[in-house]
Design a protein around this motif. Sequence first.
Motif, PDB file in Angstrom:
ATOM      1  N   ASN A   1       8.308   5.176   1.515  1.00 31.03           N
ATOM      2  CA  ASN A   1       9.620   4.810   0.891  1.00 31.03           C
ATOM      3  C   ASN A   1      10.565   4.149   1.918  1.00 31.03           C
ATOM      4  OD1 ASN A   1       8.662   6.269  -1.545  1.00 31.03           O
ATOM      5  ND2 ASN A   1       9.783   8.158  -0.867  1.00 31.03           N
TER       6      ASN A   1
ATOM      7  N   GLY B   1       1.836  -0.132  -1.344  1.00 32.20           N
ATOM      8  CA  GLY B   1       0.755   0.789  -1.227  1.00 32.20           C
ATOM      9  C   GLY B   1      -0.556  -0.010  -0.955  1.00 32.20           C
TER      10      GLY B   1
ATOM     11  N   GLU C   1      -5.948   2.983  -7.322  1.00 32.89           N
ATOM     12  CA  GLU C   1      -4.447   2.546  -7.301  1.00 32.89           C
ATOM     13  C   GLU C   1      -3.666   3.494  -6.282  1.00 32.89           C
ATOM     14  OE1 GLU C   1      -2.592   1.644 -10.968  1.00 32.89           O
ATOM     15  OE2 GLU C   1      -4.221   0.542 -11.824  1.00 32.89           O
ATOM     16  N   ALA C   2      -2.710   2.533  -5.685  1.00 35.04           N
ATOM     17  CA  ALA C   2      -1.845   3.606  -4.735  1.00 35.04           C
ATOM     18  C   ALA C   2      -0.468   2.927  -5.195  1.00 35.04           C
ATOM     19  CB  ALA C   2      -2.031   3.104  -3.482  1.00 35.04           C
ATOM     20  N   LYS C   3       0.541   3.997  -4.954  1.00 33.96           N
ATOM     21  CA  LYS C   3       1.823   3.784  -5.294  1.00 33.96           C
ATOM     22  C   LYS C   3       2.452   2.869  -4.033  1.00 33.96           C
ATOM     23  CE  LYS C   3       2.391   8.027  -8.076  1.00 33.96           C
ATOM     24  NZ  LYS C   3       2.887   9.258  -8.065  1.00 33.96           N
ATOM     25  N   ASP C   4       3.549   2.263  -4.416  1.00 37.39           N
ATOM     26  CA  ASP C   4       4.394   1.362  -3.634  1.00 37.39           C
ATOM     27  C   ASP C   4       5.438   2.226  -3.169  1.00 37.39           C
ATOM     28  OD1 ASP C   4       2.929  -0.895  -3.855  1.00 37.39           O
ATOM     29  OD2 ASP C   4       4.074  -1.943  -5.270  1.00 37.39           O
TER      30      ASP C   4
ATOM     31  N   TRP D   1      -4.468  -0.130  -2.015  1.00 39.70           N
ATOM     32  CA  TRP D   1      -5.387   0.275  -2.842  1.00 39.70           C
ATOM     33  C   TRP D   1      -6.813   0.718  -2.071  1.00 39.70           C
ATOM     34  CZ3 TRP D   1      -5.032  -2.419  -8.424  1.00 39.70           C
ATOM     35  CH2 TRP D   1      -3.859  -2.419  -8.786  1.00 39.70           C
TER      36      TRP D   1
ATOM     37  N   ASN E   1      -0.515   5.636  -0.265  1.00 39.48           N
ATOM     38  CA  ASN E   1       0.731   5.084  -0.821  1.00 39.48           C
ATOM     39  C   ASN E   1       1.475   4.636   0.124  1.00 39.48           C
ATOM     40  OD1 ASN E   1      -0.004   5.920  -3.295  1.00 39.48           O
ATOM     41  ND2 ASN E   1       0.660   8.311  -2.763  1.00 39.48           N
TER      42      ASN E   1
END
Length: 196
Positions: free
Chosen positions: A67, A116, A128-131, A118, A64
């Motif tokens: 932030n 993120g 999938e990965a989170k941005d 992947w 991920n």
Amino acid sequence: KMKAFVTLLPSKPHGRDLDVPDVVATLKNAGIRYGVKEEEIKTQIDSDAFNIAFIAAAGDSPVNGKNASIVYHVRTEKFIEFKEDNFGKVDYRNMDLIENVVVGQLLAEKISPEKGKWGRDIYNQILEAKDGMDIQLKQGKGTILSEDRSKLTAEVNGQVLFVNDKLSVETVYRINGDVGNRTGNVTFLGSIVITG
């Protein structure tokens, strides 16, 4: 679905020793399409590591993104820290309560969020990965926000204040009452209003 373990068994009398393509073909027959570690398989075969499970294929885990964050180049909290000189004396009037800034001084900057990365499992399925989440750099009075909204600078000389997650620069410093031990020394780049 992220790791495949292989255990090599020794050949029986008059049997043939394994080669790397034999192990790779067995993995492919099991549906494994990604992350096959041919070097590791070769090492295990060459060292005759029989009856020991080892990782012959591994996927890539998703990562991920980080932030967004804000880096402040000024103090956001007021705290009194008395300094001691070489002779052990402390000047209790030098409280350093006012943080003066000058025109054009960088007050804060935003570090952008990261995308993120992947991943992929051993069956070649995408994970999938989170941005990273974005945040806004808030502009207060007496400040200038850059066009890309990533840098906050002082528009005027004065005192920087941090209120409600927002930096602002005040050109007037107000003292309600008398100047004394409670206020300490007052050094300010602007107008000072003293009601006492």
